[in-house]
Design an enzyme around this catalytic site. Structure first.
Site, PDB file in Angstrom:
ATOM      1  N   LYS A  89     -59.069  -5.523  12.548  1.00 31.93           N
ATOM      2  CA  LYS A  89     -58.767  -5.869  10.923  1.00 31.93           C
ATOM      3  C   LYS A  89     -59.720  -7.038  10.707  1.00 31.93           C
ATOM      4  CE  LYS A  89     -55.979  -5.659   6.993  1.00 31.93           C
ATOM      5  NZ  LYS A  89     -54.726  -5.459   6.658  1.00 31.93           N
ATOM      6  N   ASP A 104     -56.349 -11.582   1.966  1.00 33.14           N
ATOM      7  CA  ASP A 104     -55.967 -10.286   1.417  1.00 33.14           C
ATOM      8  C   ASP A 104     -55.015 -10.729   0.185  1.00 33.14           C
ATOM      9  OD1 ASP A 104     -54.993  -8.038   0.513  1.00 33.14           O
ATOM     10  OD2 ASP A 104     -53.674  -7.389   2.304  1.00 33.14           O
ATOM     11  N   LYS A 143     -50.672  -9.257  -4.746  1.00 29.00           N
ATOM     12  CA  LYS A 143     -49.709  -9.521  -4.317  1.00 29.00           C
ATOM     13  C   LYS A 143     -48.655 -10.480  -4.777  1.00 29.00           C
ATOM     14  CE  LYS A 143     -51.086  -9.009   0.514  1.00 29.00           C
ATOM     15  NZ  LYS A 143     -50.287  -7.850   0.828  1.00 29.00           N
ATOM     16  N   ASP A 146     -55.006 -12.177   7.753  1.00 27.41           N
ATOM     17  CA  ASP A 146     -55.295 -10.738   7.778  1.00 27.41           C
ATOM     18  C   ASP A 146     -56.417 -10.279   8.341  1.00 27.41           C
ATOM     19  OD1 ASP A 146     -53.998  -8.465   6.885  1.00 27.41           O
ATOM     20  OD2 ASP A 146     -55.005  -8.323   5.019  1.00 27.41           O
ATOM     21  N   ASP A 160     -54.145  -2.748  -2.440  1.00 30.01           N
ATOM     22  CA  ASP A 160     -53.461  -3.555  -1.372  1.00 30.01           C
ATOM     23  C   ASP A 160     -53.321  -2.939  -0.166  1.00 30.01           C
ATOM     24  OD1 ASP A 160     -52.646  -6.199  -0.021  1.00 30.01           O
ATOM     25  OD2 ASP A 160     -50.494  -5.748  -1.050  1.00 30.01           O
ATOM     26  N   GLU A 195     -55.878  -1.942   1.860  1.00 27.86           N
ATOM     27  CA  GLU A 195     -57.378  -2.250   2.172  1.00 27.86           C
ATOM     28  C   GLU A 195     -57.738  -2.089   3.575  1.00 27.86           C
ATOM     29  OE1 GLU A 195     -55.239  -4.701   2.175  1.00 27.86           O
ATOM     30  OE2 GLU A 195     -55.813  -5.916   3.747  1.00 27.86           O
ATOM     31  N   ARG A 212     -56.816  -0.359   6.194  1.00 27.94           N
ATOM     32  CA  ARG A 212     -56.950   1.190   6.580  1.00 27.94           C
ATOM     33  C   ARG A 212     -58.303   1.748   6.081  1.00 27.94           C
ATOM     34  NH1 ARG A 212     -51.412   3.416   4.240  1.00 27.94           N
ATOM     35  NH2 ARG A 212     -51.061   1.285   4.968  1.00 27.94           N
TER      36      ARG A 212
HETATM   37  N1  BES Z   1     -52.290  -7.329   4.839  1.00 28.16           N
HETATM   38  C1  BES Z   1     -51.292  -6.704   4.334  1.00 28.16           C
HETATM   39  C2  BES Z   1     -50.055  -6.486   5.300  1.00 28.16           C
HETATM   40  C3  BES Z   1     -49.259  -7.576   5.896  1.00 28.16           C
HETATM   41  C4  BES Z   1     -48.064  -7.936   5.295  1.00 28.16           C
HETATM   42  C5  BES Z   1     -49.594  -8.562   7.066  1.00 28.16           C
HETATM   43  C6  BES Z   1     -47.532  -9.080   5.770  1.00 28.16           C
HETATM   44  C7  BES Z   1     -48.937  -9.417   7.079  1.00 28.16           C
HETATM   45  C8  BES Z   1     -47.859  -9.725   6.710  1.00 28.16           C
HETATM   46  C9  BES Z   1     -51.697  -5.089   4.132  1.00 28.16           C
HETATM   47  O1  BES Z   1     -52.935  -5.294   3.656  1.00 28.16           O
HETATM   48  C10 BES Z   1     -50.696  -4.480   2.869  1.00 28.16           C
HETATM   49  O2  BES Z   1     -50.557  -5.277   1.928  1.00 28.16           O
HETATM   50  N2  BES Z   1     -50.225  -3.567   3.460  1.00 28.16           N
HETATM   51  C11 BES Z   1     -49.101  -2.954   2.493  1.00 28.16           C
HETATM   52  C12 BES Z   1     -49.536  -1.264   2.414  1.00 28.16           C
HETATM   53  C13 BES Z   1     -48.909  -0.709   1.303  1.00 28.16           C
HETATM   54  C14 BES Z   1     -49.647  -0.963  -0.220  1.00 28.16           C
HETATM   55  C15 BES Z   1     -49.213   0.889   1.434  1.00 28.16           C
HETATM   56  C16 BES Z   1     -47.848  -3.169   2.759  1.00 28.16           C
HETATM   57  O3  BES Z   1     -47.457  -3.221   3.975  1.00 28.16           O
HETATM   58  O4  BES Z   1     -47.087  -3.267   1.929  1.00 28.16           O
HETATM   59 ZN    ZN Z   2     -54.194  -6.666   4.423  1.00 31.52          ZN
HETATM   60 ZN    ZN Z   3     -53.247  -5.387   1.538  1.00 35.74          ZN
END
Ligand code: BES
Ligand code: ZN
Ligand code: ZN
Length: 508
Positions: A276, A281, A288, A298, A357, A359, A361
Site C-alpha cells: 500500500k 491519508d 480524519k 501510510d 478513509d 482507501e 483496500r
Molecule cells: N491508514 C489508515 C489505517 C491506519 C490507522 C494506519 C492508524 C496507521 C495508523 C486506513 O486507511 C484507515 O483509515 N482505516 C480505517 C478503515 C475504516 C474506515 C474501515 C480504520 O482503520 O479506521
Molecule cells: Zn490509509
Molecule cells: Zn484511510
C-alpha cells in the site's frame, strides 16, 4: 561500515569500546554474575586489577537482558572503554537476545562518541545457536540501531551524527566466511533503512511520483531489477478505477509501480509483493479527526516492498519476485470521491464507497488484480490498513491473514527469525455478510464487525481469486512511538522488510 577480524585479545585491539557479554543467573535470586575466560572478560578483569568484577559486585549487576555497565579503562588497555552487557538467562537466550545486545551496545558507543567496538566471537554452539547465526543477529541489531534520519536538521547537526562505524571481532577461525555473514547483515539492514527513510519522509517530499523514482533508481542500480512506473494515463488504460477514485481529490498525480527481480539461476517459484503506497491519508471527505499527522506513514507497505527489492538486488537469492505498488494521496476536495459513490475496479467488480478513509483496500484491490496476471505462486500484501491492528495485537506483533495455511505459517516463522513477531488472525466467514448490503457488488466498509483488521482482509480476499495469498496489516508495527534497543528513534521501523526477505531467502 567496516568489519575487522583479528586474533589479538580484547586488551590489544585498537577499538574505542571492548564489549563483554555475560549471562545472568538462573532462578529467582539475582546474585552478581561472574566473568568468563572465553569472552575475554576474565582477562580484562585481571589486567584492570579486578576493577571489572568489583564494579559488577558494587552495582549488583545481575546480567539481566538490557542491563549494562560502562567503564573508562584510563589507558590501562588499548580500548578506551569497556561495556559489560547482560544477556539474561542462558535458558532464554535466542538470536533476538544478541540483536538487542548489538543494538544497545551501538547506542552506548554513539552516546560516548565511540567509533569502534570489539568483541570476542566464541566458537561452537551457544544454547544451540551456531556462530554464523549469532554473528548475523548481533551485527543486524547493531546496524539497525545505528540508523538516523536527520536530513532536515540544519543546525549543529554534525556533533549529533552517529560516530559508530567499525566492528572488531576476535576470532581464531576462517574470517572470510564470517565477513560474508556481516556483509549480508549489512545489505539486509540497508534495505530496512531504505524502507525507514521512505516512511519517515514527509508527504510533500515523498509523493507518489517520488516513490516511482525510487523504484527506477533501484532498477538503475541493480542489473537483476527492472521497474515500470505507470503514468496516470496508463493507470486509466489499465482500468484501475479504484486507485483512480482514491487519487482523484489530490493535486499530486497517482503512480502505479511494477518491479521485477530476476534471480541469477532459473527459479521454480515466483512471489508477488504488493505494498500500500498512500503517501498521505487525510481520510478524504471522511476526514480524519485524530492523528492525521501520522498518515505520512501510510505508504509503509510500499516502502517495505522497495526495501526488500534493494536486498534482492544486493544478495540475489534464487526466487523470482515481482513488486506492485499502487500509490496516491487520499485528499478531500471538490472533485474528491464521495461516500456513496459507486466505482468499478480493475477486476470489474463494483464497489460502493461507504467510507473514503477505507482507501487502502481500494488501491490494493486494483494492484492485487493486476498482480494476478504475473501468475505468482504466492501473493503477499503489506499494508497499513487498519487502526484496529493495534487493538488486535498491539505495537509489536503484526496480524497476518490469508487463504493458505502454509504461507501464513511460513511468514510467522520468518518473522520469528527476524525478531519481527507476527500472528495469525482468522478470516471469519460470518463477517463477510455485511459487505453485500449495498447496491454495488461490495462496499468498502461496514461489514458488520468491530474486527476491522479482519474485515479489511476479507475485502482484499475478494480480489485475489484462488491464488495463495497472505495479508500483513502493518498499521501498528511499521511505526514505533517508543524507542527500543534496535529502533532508538521514534518513527519508521522498516517492518516487515526482514521478515519478507528471510521468507524469500528460505523459499529459494
Ligand atoms: N491508514 C489508515 C489505517 C491506519 C490507522 C494506519 C492508524 C496507521 C495508523 C486506513 O486507511 C484507515 O483509515 N482505516 C480505517 C478503515 C475504516 C474506515 C474501515 C480504520 O482503520 O479506521
Ligand atoms: Zn490509509
Ligand atoms: Zn484511510
Amino acid at each position: 561500515m567496516e568489519f575487522k577480524f583479528t586474533q589479538d585479545p580484547l586488551e590489544k585491539i585498537p577499538a574505542d569500546v571492548a564489549l563483554v557479554v555475560v549471562f545472568g543467573n538462573e532462578g529467582e535470586k539475582s546474585s552478581p554474575i561472574s566473568l568468563r575466560q572465553t569472552d575475554g572478560g576474565l582477562g580484562l578483569d585481571k589486567l584492570l586489577k579486578q576493577a571489572l568484577s568489583k564494579i559488577i559486585r558494587e552495582q549488583a549487576f545481575t546480567g539481566k537482558e538490557g542491563e549494562t555497565i560502562l567503564l573508562n579503562t584510563l589507558s590501562q588497555i588499548k580500548p578506551k572503554y569497556i561495556v559489560v552487557a547482560g544477556l539474561g538467562t542462558a535458558k532464554n537466550f535466542s538470536t533476538e537476545t544478541l540483536r538487542r545486545v548489538g543494538g544497545k551496545s551501538v547506542q552506548i558507543a554513539n552516546k560516548i562518541r565511540a567509533g569502534s567496538l570489539a568483541v570476542v566471537l566464541e566458537s561452537g554452539n551457544m544454547q544451540g545457536k551456531n556462530l554464523d547465526n549469532r554473528l548475523q543477529a548481533f551485527v543486524e541489531g547493531a546496524l539497525l540501531a545505528n540508523y538516523q534520519f536527520n536530513r532536515f536538521k540544519t543546525k549543529n547537526n554534525t556533533n549529533k551524527k552517529n560516530t559508530f562505524q567499525t566492528f572488531w571481532f576476535k576470532h581464531p577461525g576462517n574470517s572470510a566466511r564470517l565477513k560474508k555473514v556481516c556483509e549480508e547483515a549489512y545489505a539486509t539492514v540497508e534495505g530496512v533503512n531504505l524502507a525507514r527513510d521512505l516512511t519517515n519522509l514527509p508527504p510533500n517530499i515523498l509523493t507518489p511520483t517520488a516513490l516511482g523514482r525510487e523504484a527506477q533508481d533501484l532498477a538503475k542500480k541493480y542489473k537483476n531489477i527492472s521497474a515500470k512506473v505507470f503514468s496516470p494515463a496508463e493507470i486509466k488504460k489499465e482500468k484501475m478505477g479504484a486507485l483512480l477514485a482514491v487519487a482523484q481529490g489530490a493535486k499530486e498525480p497517482p503512480a502505479f509501480i511494477h518491479l521485477k527481480y530476476t534471480p541469477p539461476q532459473k527459479s521454480k517459484l515466483k512471489v508477488a509483493l504488493v505494498g500500500k503506497g498512500i503517501t498521505f491519508d487525510s481520510g478524504g471527505l471522511n476526514i480524519k479527526t485524530r492523528e492525521m499527522e501520522l498518515m505520512k506513514m501510510d505508504m509503509g507497505g510500499a516502502a517495505a516492498v522497495l526495501g526488500v527489492f534493494k536486498i534482492l538486488g544486493e544478495l540475489k537469492p534464487k526466487v523470482a519476485v515481482e513488486g506492485f505498488i499502487p500509490s496516491c494521496e487520499n485528499m478531500p476536495a471538490g472533485n474528491a470521491y464521495r461516500p456513496s459513490d459507486i466505482i468499478t475496479t480493475r477486476s470489474g467488480k463494483t464497489v460502493e464507497i461507504t467510507n473514503t478513509d477505507a482507501e487502502g483496500r481500494l488501491a490494493l484491490a486494483d494492484a492485487l488484480d493486476f498482480a494476478l496476471e504475473s501468475k505468482p505462486d504466492y501473493m503477499i500484501d503489506m499494508a497499513t490498513l487498519t487502526g484496529g491492528a493495534a487493538y488486535a495485537l498491539g505495537e509489536l506483533v503484526t496480524p497476518v491473514l490469508g487463504n493458505d495455511k502454509k504461507l501464513v505459517s511460513r511468514l510467522i516463522q520468518a518473522g520469528e527469525k527476524a525478531g519481527e513477531p507476527a500472528w495469525e488472525l482468522p478470516i471469519v466467514q460470518e463477517y463477510k455478510k455485511g459487505y453485500s448490503k449495498t447496491p454495488a457488488d461490495i462496499k468498502n466498509s461496514g461489514s458488520g464487525t468491530r474486527a476491522s483488521t479482519i474485515s479489511g482482509a476479507i475485502f482484499l480476499e475478494e480480489f485475489v481469486k484462488k491464488n495463495k495469498w497472505a495479508h500483513m496489516d502493518i498499521a501498528s508495527t511499521a511505526w514505533a512511538d517508543e524507542p527500543t534497543s534496535i529502533h532508538p528513534m521514534i518513527g519508521a521501523t522498516g517492518s516487515p522488510v526482514r521478515t519478507i526477505f528471510y521468507f524469500l531467502n528460505d523459499l529459494a
